[in-house]
Scaffold this motif. Sequence first.
Motif, PDB file in Angstrom:
ATOM      1  N   PHE A   1      71.404  29.310 -38.036  1.00  0.00           N
ATOM      2  CA  PHE A   1      71.946  28.291 -37.940  1.00  0.00           C
ATOM      3  C   PHE A   1      72.113  27.720 -39.412  1.00  0.00           C
ATOM      4  O   PHE A   1      73.096  27.245 -39.849  1.00  0.00           O
ATOM      5  CB  PHE A   1      71.369  26.898 -37.089  1.00  0.00           C
TER       6      PHE A   1
ATOM      7  N   GLN B   1      79.245  28.525 -30.006  1.00  0.00           N
ATOM      8  CA  GLN B   1      78.703  27.433 -30.868  1.00  0.00           C
ATOM      9  C   GLN B   1      79.068  26.186 -29.997  1.00  0.00           C
ATOM     10  O   GLN B   1      79.905  25.998 -29.179  1.00  0.00           O
ATOM     11  CB  GLN B   1      79.515  27.456 -32.191  1.00  0.00           C
ATOM     12  N   PHE B   2      77.963  25.242 -30.126  1.00  0.00           N
ATOM     13  CA  PHE B   2      78.130  23.816 -29.566  1.00  0.00           C
ATOM     14  C   PHE B   2      78.137  22.861 -30.545  1.00  0.00           C
ATOM     15  O   PHE B   2      77.319  23.080 -31.540  1.00  0.00           O
ATOM     16  CB  PHE B   2      77.020  23.684 -28.778  1.00  0.00           C
TER      17      PHE B   2
ATOM     18  N   ASP C   1      77.256  19.479 -30.335  1.00  0.00           N
ATOM     19  CA  ASP C   1      76.436  18.676 -30.068  1.00  0.00           C
ATOM     20  C   ASP C   1      75.567  18.603 -28.858  1.00  0.00           C
ATOM     21  O   ASP C   1      76.120  19.574 -28.010  1.00  0.00           O
ATOM     22  CB  ASP C   1      76.911  17.287 -30.244  1.00  0.00           C
TER      23      ASP C   1
ATOM     24  N   ILE D   1      76.882  20.678 -24.639  1.00  0.00           N
ATOM     25  CA  ILE D   1      76.083  21.442 -23.989  1.00  0.00           C
ATOM     26  C   ILE D   1      76.041  20.999 -22.647  1.00  0.00           C
ATOM     27  O   ILE D   1      76.091  21.566 -21.634  1.00  0.00           O
ATOM     28  CB  ILE D   1      74.691  21.680 -24.511  1.00  0.00           C
TER      29      ILE D   1
ATOM     30  N   SER E   1      72.550  30.941 -26.276  1.00  0.00           N
ATOM     31  CA  SER E   1      73.336  30.178 -27.475  1.00  0.00           C
ATOM     32  C   SER E   1      72.917  28.574 -27.027  1.00  0.00           C
ATOM     33  O   SER E   1      72.499  27.648 -27.942  1.00  0.00           O
ATOM     34  CB  SER E   1      74.652  30.343 -27.502  1.00  0.00           C
TER      35      SER E   1
ATOM     36  N   HIS F   1      70.641  25.956 -29.345  1.00  0.00           N
ATOM     37  CA  HIS F   1      71.305  24.736 -29.880  1.00  0.00           C
ATOM     38  C   HIS F   1      70.547  23.636 -29.484  1.00  0.00           C
ATOM     39  O   HIS F   1      70.475  22.639 -30.194  1.00  0.00           O
ATOM     40  CB  HIS F   1      72.929  24.759 -29.297  1.00  0.00           C
TER      41      HIS F   1
ATOM     42  N   LEU G   1      67.597  23.403 -31.661  1.00  0.00           N
ATOM     43  CA  LEU G   1      68.122  22.829 -33.094  1.00  0.00           C
ATOM     44  C   LEU G   1      68.190  21.138 -32.825  1.00  0.00           C
ATOM     45  O   LEU G   1      67.807  20.457 -33.843  1.00  0.00           O
ATOM     46  CB  LEU G   1      69.373  23.441 -33.470  1.00  0.00           C
ATOM     47  N   TYR G   2      69.341  21.050 -31.984  1.00  0.00           N
ATOM     48  CA  TYR G   2      69.442  19.591 -31.838  1.00  0.00           C
ATOM     49  C   TYR G   2      68.624  18.597 -31.169  1.00  0.00           C
ATOM     50  O   TYR G   2      68.308  17.472 -31.798  1.00  0.00           O
ATOM     51  CB  TYR G   2      70.824  19.311 -30.999  1.00  0.00           C
TER      52      TYR G   2
END
Length: 180
Positions: free
Chosen positions: A53, A77-78, A80, A84, A103, A107, A110-111
Amino acid sequence: MPSTHDFEELYGVTEEQALNFWVSHLHEVIGSKQWSQIRDSTGVYLASVLGHFCLQSVDRREILSRDYNPSDLEFRQFADLTQIAELMMRQLTRAKNPLWMESAGAHILLYAGFFQNQNKDRHNIEFYSAIGRECYLMAAVGKRERMMKLMAAGFHQYLFHLANLHRHLRESRYLIRPEN
């Protein structure tokens, strides 16, 4: 989208350097004993998610566009956590695409993990922890089955580790460390 070589040329950071940065900081935050237990299984994978990322250029307008339709072989890719959840309910489970499921799980790490402080007032982190776990379980096919199942099993704990890592980096951002 810029290539990794372009990123290295612009910023002087290689994929290996990015991975080493995240590995060393995860090791520091998690602690030697616990790091030694996950290092060879999921520890380096967690670091690679963060490395991916930080080296990836993302166009939010493209991702939010209704026309955005990556192929089955692309890492989706997302934008936010909300996106998702919406796609999880509609497209992701219907598509049964292991790469997209991985993926989505990454994400969420990450978020809801690394950026948990920014998202905890807007989103139910426990809900996304359950979704992330399910994403990794749905991604558990073929050669990556074992790794994806390990990620699913420890997902909640990994969110905690990534939130601690973010806090640690934010608190120590002004410390200059001498090189050995």
